[in-house]
Each structure stands twice: as C-alpha cells, then as structure tokens.
Design a protein around this motif. Structure first.
Motif, mmCIF file in Angstrom:
data_model
loop_
_atom_site.group_PDB
_atom_site.id
_atom_site.type_symbol
_atom_site.label_atom_id
_atom_site.label_comp_id
_atom_site.label_asym_id
_atom_site.label_seq_id
_atom_site.Cartn_x
_atom_site.Cartn_y
_atom_site.Cartn_z
ATOM 1 N N GLY A 154 0.826 -1.200 0.000
ATOM 2 C CA GLY A 154 0.000 0.000 0.000
ATOM 3 C C GLY A 154 0.863 1.254 0.000
ATOM 4 O O GLY A 154 0.590 2.220 -0.704
ATOM 5 N N ASN A 155 1.929 1.218 0.785
ATOM 6 C CA ASN A 155 2.871 2.333 0.846
ATOM 7 C C ASN A 155 3.515 2.555 -0.517
ATOM 8 O O ASN A 155 3.601 3.684 -0.998
ATOM 9 N N TYR A 156 3.968 1.477 -1.132
ATOM 10 C CA TYR A 156 4.587 1.557 -2.452
ATOM 11 C C TYR A 156 3.587 2.089 -3.475
ATOM 12 O O TYR A 156 3.903 2.978 -4.260
ATOM 13 N N ALA A 157 2.373 1.552 -3.465
ATOM 14 C CA ALA A 157 1.347 1.980 -4.416
ATOM 15 C C ALA A 157 0.997 3.455 -4.224
ATOM 16 O O ALA A 157 0.830 4.190 -5.200
ATOM 17 N N GLU A 158 0.910 3.890 -2.983
ATOM 18 C CA GLU A 158 0.574 5.293 -2.704
ATOM 19 C C GLU A 158 1.673 6.230 -3.199
ATOM 20 O O GLU A 158 1.397 7.254 -3.817
ATOM 21 N N GLN A 159 2.922 5.880 -2.937
ATOM 22 C CA GLN A 159 4.032 6.722 -3.398
ATOM 23 C C GLN A 159 4.098 6.736 -4.920
ATOM 24 O O GLN A 159 4.347 7.773 -5.530
ATOM 25 N N SER A 160 3.858 5.597 -5.536
ATOM 26 C CA SER A 160 3.865 5.516 -6.996
ATOM 27 C C SER A 160 2.724 6.354 -7.574
ATOM 28 O O SER A 160 2.908 7.082 -8.554
ATOM 29 N N ARG A 161 1.539 6.258 -6.969
ATOM 30 C CA ARG A 161 0.387 7.039 -7.423
ATOM 31 C C ARG A 161 0.675 8.533 -7.296
ATOM 32 O O ARG A 161 0.381 9.333 -8.177
ATOM 33 N N SER A 162 1.291 8.913 -6.188
ATOM 34 C CA SER A 162 1.628 10.315 -5.947
ATOM 35 C C SER A 162 2.588 10.832 -7.022
ATOM 36 O O SER A 162 2.405 11.925 -7.555
ATOM 37 N N MET A 163 3.608 10.044 -7.351
ATOM 38 C CA MET A 163 4.549 10.453 -8.392
ATOM 39 C C MET A 163 3.855 10.561 -9.745
ATOM 40 O O MET A 163 4.121 11.477 -10.515
ATOM 41 N N PHE A 164 2.955 9.628 -10.032
ATOM 42 C CA PHE A 164 2.228 9.656 -11.304
ATOM 43 C C PHE A 164 1.340 10.903 -11.375
ATOM 44 O O PHE A 164 1.261 11.559 -12.406
ATOM 45 N N THR A 165 0.695 11.234 -10.271
ATOM 46 C CA THR A 165 -0.148 12.437 -10.225
ATOM 47 C C THR A 165 0.694 13.685 -10.467
ATOM 48 O O THR A 165 0.297 14.580 -11.216
ATOM 49 N N GLN A 166 1.859 13.762 -9.845
ATOM 50 C CA GLN A 166 2.764 14.887 -10.062
ATOM 51 C C GLN A 166 3.172 14.973 -11.532
ATOM 52 O O GLN A 166 3.235 16.063 -12.101
ATOM 53 N N MET A 167 3.450 13.831 -12.131
ATOM 54 C CA MET A 167 3.841 13.801 -13.536
ATOM 55 C C MET A 167 2.692 14.305 -14.415
ATOM 56 O O MET A 167 2.906 15.089 -15.335
ATOM 57 N N GLN A 168 1.472 13.895 -14.110
ATOM 58 C CA GLN A 168 0.309 14.361 -14.872
ATOM 59 C C GLN A 168 0.128 15.874 -14.732
ATOM 60 O O GLN A 168 -0.158 16.558 -15.710
ATOM 61 N N GLU A 169 0.289 16.386 -13.515
ATOM 62 C CA GLU A 169 0.146 17.820 -13.281
ATOM 63 C C GLU A 169 1.191 18.609 -14.056
ATOM 64 O O GLU A 169 0.883 19.645 -14.658
ATOM 65 N N LYS A 170 2.433 18.144 -14.075
ATOM 66 C CA LYS A 170 3.485 18.825 -14.821
ATOM 67 C C LYS A 170 3.193 18.793 -16.323
ATOM 68 O O LYS A 170 3.432 19.766 -17.021
ATOM 69 N N MET A 171 2.681 17.660 -16.785
ATOM 70 C CA MET A 171 2.341 17.552 -18.198
ATOM 71 C C MET A 171 1.228 18.536 -18.548
ATOM 72 O O MET A 171 1.271 19.199 -19.583
ATOM 73 N N GLN A 172 0.243 18.666 -17.680
ATOM 74 C CA GLN A 172 -0.852 19.599 -17.908
ATOM 75 C C GLN A 172 -0.332 21.043 -17.913
ATOM 76 O O GLN A 172 -0.716 21.844 -18.763
ATOM 77 N N GLN A 173 0.558 21.369 -16.992
ATOM 78 C CA GLN A 173 1.148 22.705 -16.948
ATOM 79 C C GLN A 173 1.913 23.009 -18.233
ATOM 80 O O GLN A 173 1.798 24.100 -18.787
#
Length: 186
Positions: A154-173
C-alpha cells in the motif's frame, strides 16, 4: 608547534579523500577495461560486481577522457537481458523507446528512477525483517492477506500514485504553457 598543526591538517585531508573518491575505470580502444585502483585489467562482469557492491565508480574513455559510464552500465544491462530471464518485456522496451524525444522524457526518467528506488527500499526492508522469520511465518507474510504485506504494498502503491499524479500535473502545466505561447488558451 605550527608544524605539528600542519601535519595534523594534512592527515585529515588524506583520510577524508578516499571516502569521496570515485573509482576510475579506463576503457581502451581494444575494448579492455583498466581499473586504476588495482592497476589491473578487469572484465565487464567485474564492473557489474563493483556496482553490486555499491562502489562509486566512473568509466572514462582512455583516449579522450570522456565519461562513458552510462554506456558501460547499459552494456551490462544488455548482457543481463540477453541471458536467463529478462527484466524488461518487449512491450516495456517499446514503450521506453516511444518516450524518447517526447515532452515527457524528463519526467519518465525521474518517475522510473523513483519507482526503482522505492522498490529497492522495500526489498531492503523485507530482507532485514526476514532474517528472523521462520518458513511458516514467511509463507503467511507473503500471502496477499498479510497486514504487513498489505502495508508495504500500500505504501509503495501510494508513493507511486503520488509520483504519477505529479507527472500528470506537470504535463498539464506544460500543455497549458505551450497553448499559451501559441495563443490557444483554454
């Protein structure tokens, strides 16, 4: 008295240097690798062993002095992939190739790096905790229902999800900035 102080300072400098020093491997045109620490030729397998031992190393072209460490590391990966059980499937390799030249190339590199580090950290924690575990407890731990395993994953999945969300936000910017430059704002 001043000389004594100078000697002590010199000793401190000398003793601190090995901690910061990189092991230099020189690659000659005949494809041979020369370890300057041991003053001996070494094989690619021995370079791999140095990496496995977390040695801080750099590989330089003997003629030009150019840093070719990445090239040598990629060669080690290529040899590993060619033998036994490959780590990367053809689909993964194809997707990695598709990212090159794409606006997301920089994000993908850091995303992969962080995920591999998370996985390595998780593996290290498992290894530390498993030293005192019996085979029965280990089998129970590895089952999907184990609270400890669920917590780690769960910890690994949460950190991975967080990084993916950050990547999506940067792509949108980046997209919004590019559209702004072109005069096509949303």
């Amino acid at each position: 008295m001043a000389q004594g102080v100078c000697v002590v300072q010199e000793e401190k400098t000398v003793s601190a240097a090995p901690k910061l020093a990189q092991r230099v491997i020189k690659k000659y045109p005949n494809r041979r690798l020369y370890d300057t620490d041991t003053s001996a030729y070494i094989t690619l397998a021995e370079v791999k062993q140095l990496v496995m031992e977390h040695q801080n190393l750099v590989v330089r072209d003997a003629k030009t002095g150019e840093d070719i460490t990445r090239s040598i590391l990629l060669q080690i990966i290529l040899e590993e992939e060619a033998g036994g059980a490959p780590l990367f499937t053809e689909a993964v390799l194809s997707n990695i190739i598709r990212v090159y030249g794409h606006a997301m190339q920089g994000f993908m590199g850091s995303y992969l790096e962080k995920n591999v580090q998370l996985f390595t950290d998780m593996q290290t924690k498992l290894a530390e905790q498993s030293q005192s575990i019996t085979p029965e407890i280990w089998a129970q731990f590895m089952s999907a229902q184990s609270p400890m395993m669920q917590g780690l994953m769960g910890n690994y999945a949460e950190q991975s999800r967080s990084m993916f969300t950050q990547m999506q936000e940067k792509m949108q910017q980046q997209t919004e900035q590019m559209l702004g430059v072109l005069g096509l704002k949303r």
